[in-house]
Write an enzyme that holds these catalytic residues in place. Sequence first.
Site, mmCIF file in Angstrom:
data_model
loop_
_atom_site.group_PDB
_atom_site.id
_atom_site.type_symbol
_atom_site.label_atom_id
_atom_site.label_comp_id
_atom_site.label_asym_id
_atom_site.label_seq_id
_atom_site.Cartn_x
_atom_site.Cartn_y
_atom_site.Cartn_z
ATOM 1 C CB SER A 281 -0.971 -0.028 1.179
ATOM 2 O OG SER A 281 -2.132 0.728 0.903
ATOM 3 C CE LYS B 227 -16.550 20.592 12.509
ATOM 4 N NZ LYS B 227 -15.323 20.832 11.734
#
Length: 310
Positions: free
Chosen positions: A127, A179
Amino acid sequence: MSDPTPLRRKHPIMTGCLLLVVVGLLFWAAVSFFLGSLLRSSGSDLLGSGIRKEGVGVVEIRGVIASADQLVARLREFREQENIRAIVLRIDSPGGAVGASQELFTEVKRTNAVKPVVVSMGSVAASGGLYAALGAEKIIANPGSLTGSIGVIIKFANLEELFDKIGYRSETIKSGELKDIGASGRPMLPAERAMLQEMIDGVHDQFVAAVVESRGLPESTVRAFADGRIFPGSKALELGLIDGLGNLNDAAMAAAELAGMAPGVMPRLIYPPRRDLSLLTLLLGSRAETRLTPPIHITPVLAYEWTITP
């Protein structure tokens, strides 16, 4: 009335113990200073005439990539040192934060434009570890090195049932619907999941594009195996993700040859000087800092990381 004599007898013992501790600390400080000075002077790698010895620099990426600051600084230092003709980037990492991995890729690519950079994959270079390697001139892995895992992941803990059992409640005041995305006290909302998936897909496209550009592979070919799967170095060679099989010494000789040094000859390896010395580094070795990099992030992190979700 109790006899205070036994208490008085303990005072010399306690004083002696404290004295031993103080002497031990002073001794350790002296040893640390002496060895630190020795390591710093040996790290300069100078000949008797004051001329630096030529060789191949080795920069190591070990453990989870949480920050790229120190590694970027090391690459820059080696890039600017004239006696370092080429660099081997030794990677033994499952990847890490997207931003840090991309910073490393950019710096490796910048360094390779000045002097050759050859990657040596250790046990794992997956990765983000693979992403960083893409900036090099050449990538070498062991046949059994684990690499691949081209993908992006972000994890959130759902502790709703646990909070219910212990009677924990939280109140949130927010400026917008998204949020408090990923809040641990409730299930994820469909709108939140859709937004995160869109972000993940976009960052995944960045990874795919980097592989396509760096390895010269068709996008369709890359996307066929860019689903997070891992594979050994031997398979990575078949897929075109790496250039050859070999160990650290093979990578060093390849880097030296690219730099115009004697072909087939093992070059002098130059490691970054150690800037400090502590009891921890003596006990755990020179890589204590990277070994202590936390694999679990306190806050959710967008990651190019091969990880097992509990």
